[in-house]
Design an enzyme around this catalytic site. Structure first.
Site, PDB file in Angstrom:
ATOM      1  N   GLU A  64       0.834  -1.208   0.000  1.00  0.00           N
ATOM      2  CA  GLU A  64       0.000   0.000   0.000  1.00  0.00           C
ATOM      3  C   GLU A  64       0.867   1.256   0.000  1.00  0.00           C
ATOM      4  OE1 GLU A  64      -2.930  -0.558   3.098  1.00  0.00           O
ATOM      5  OE2 GLU A  64      -3.919  -2.103   1.894  1.00  0.00           O
ATOM      6  N   CYS A  73      -1.790  -4.696  -5.665  1.00  0.00           N
ATOM      7  CA  CYS A  73      -2.294  -5.942  -5.065  1.00  0.00           C
ATOM      8  C   CYS A  73      -1.231  -7.047  -5.072  1.00  0.00           C
ATOM      9  CB  CYS A  73      -3.479  -6.462  -5.866  1.00  0.00           C
ATOM     10  SG  CYS A  73      -4.926  -5.416  -5.848  1.00  0.00           S
ATOM     11  N   GLU A  75      -1.519 -10.143  -6.011  1.00  0.00           N
ATOM     12  CA  GLU A  75      -1.508 -10.979  -7.220  1.00  0.00           C
ATOM     13  C   GLU A  75      -0.577 -10.398  -8.279  1.00  0.00           C
ATOM     14  OE1 GLU A  75      -4.091  -9.889  -5.508  1.00  0.00           O
ATOM     15  OE2 GLU A  75      -5.905 -11.043  -5.888  1.00  0.00           O
ATOM     16  N   CYS A 112      -9.248  -8.633  -7.571  1.00  0.00           N
ATOM     17  CA  CYS A 112      -9.924  -7.436  -8.102  1.00  0.00           C
ATOM     18  C   CYS A 112      -9.905  -7.475  -9.633  1.00  0.00           C
ATOM     19  CB  CYS A 112      -9.249  -6.172  -7.581  1.00  0.00           C
ATOM     20  SG  CYS A 112      -7.716  -5.767  -8.444  1.00  0.00           S
TER      21      CYS A 112
HETATM   22  N1  THU Z   1      -5.961  -6.435  -2.458  1.00  0.00           N
HETATM   23  C1  THU Z   1      -5.134  -7.380  -2.972  1.00  0.00           C
HETATM   24  O1  THU Z   1      -3.921  -7.392  -2.732  1.00  0.00           O
HETATM   25  N2  THU Z   1      -5.689  -8.332  -3.782  1.00  0.00           N
HETATM   26  C2  THU Z   1      -7.014  -8.435  -4.039  1.00  0.00           C
HETATM   27  O2  THU Z   1      -7.423  -9.323  -4.765  1.00  0.00           O
HETATM   28  C3  THU Z   1      -7.957  -7.490  -3.455  1.00  0.00           C
HETATM   29  C4  THU Z   1      -7.367  -6.345  -2.735  1.00  0.00           C
HETATM   30  C5  THU Z   1      -5.367  -5.444  -1.576  1.00  0.00           C
HETATM   31  C6  THU Z   1      -5.287  -4.051  -2.130  1.00  0.00           C
HETATM   32  C7  THU Z   1      -5.268  -3.228  -0.855  1.00  0.00           C
HETATM   33  O3  THU Z   1      -3.940  -3.170  -0.364  1.00  0.00           O
HETATM   34  C8  THU Z   1      -6.101  -4.027   0.128  1.00  0.00           C
HETATM   35  O4  THU Z   1      -6.138  -5.354  -0.398  1.00  0.00           O
HETATM   36  C9  THU Z   1      -7.506  -3.516   0.312  1.00  0.00           C
HETATM   37  O5  THU Z   1      -8.152  -3.363  -0.900  1.00  0.00           O
END
Ligand code: THU
Length: 162
Positions: A64, A73, A75, A112
């Site tokens: 983040e 993210c 992935e 996502c």
């Molecule tokens: N996030 C992921 O890393 N992967 C996902 O598939 C969904 C969301 C992360 C992004 C952010 O740091 C936190 O989860 C909240 O959205």
């Protein structure tokens, strides 16, 4: 007017013991990766692990940023890292896990939209479906065979060429 209907499918197992050793290992790697997620803003810790056809595995976790959209993210960290090190080597499986400090997730977390699109690129490149393993902190695991089960009617980069 014609109505076209598309169905998606996923399998569910209630416990990791129902999986093959390779899948159990990949989920374990994803959980380990989630431990070092940098998620001070959401407190949502996501871990991912990718297995390549050459048996190498790569990990990622969410990173983040105080300027929220600059984060990325888990992935995409895992998939881009695999492709950076072994360009063109097919991804066979990706495992994604998540837990939050705030509450218990009743279902596995699903990637996502941006991550689905990124995964689809590498699936198209290899022509082989990528298996997707998803687990939250409820224990149950969802297994999808191919990104089309997460992203029906996906955009293909091939459509940019004549
Ligand atoms: N996030 C992921 O890393 N992967 C996902 O598939 C969904 C969301 C992360 C992004 C952010 O740091 C936190 O989860 C909240 O959205």
């Amino acid at each position: 007017m014609i109505t076209h209907t598309i169905s998606v499918a996923y399998n569910e197992v209630s416990d990791i013991s129902e999986l093959e050793e390779e899948d159990r290992e990949l989920l374990k790697e994803a959980w380990e990766a989630s431990e070092s997620a940098y998620a001070p803003y959401s407190k949502f810790h996501v871990g991912a692990a990718v297995r390549l056809a050459n048996t190498m595995t790569f990990r990622g976790n969410n990173q983040e940023n105080g300027a929220y959209p600059s984060g990325i993210c888990a992935e995409r960290v895992a998939v881009f890292s695999a492709s950076a090190m072994y360009p063109g080597v097919p991804i066979t499986t990706i495992a994604v896990v998540a837990k939050t400090e705030v509450f218990k997730l009743s279902n596995p977390v699903t990637p996502c939209g941006a991550c689905r699109q990124v995964i689809s690129e590498y699936e198209m490149l290899s022509g082989q479906p990528i298996r997707i393993l998803l687990q939250g902190n409820s224990g149950k695991i969802w297994i999808l065979n191919g990104i089309e089960n997460l992203l029906p009617l996906m955009f293909h980069g091939g459509e940019l060429k004549k």
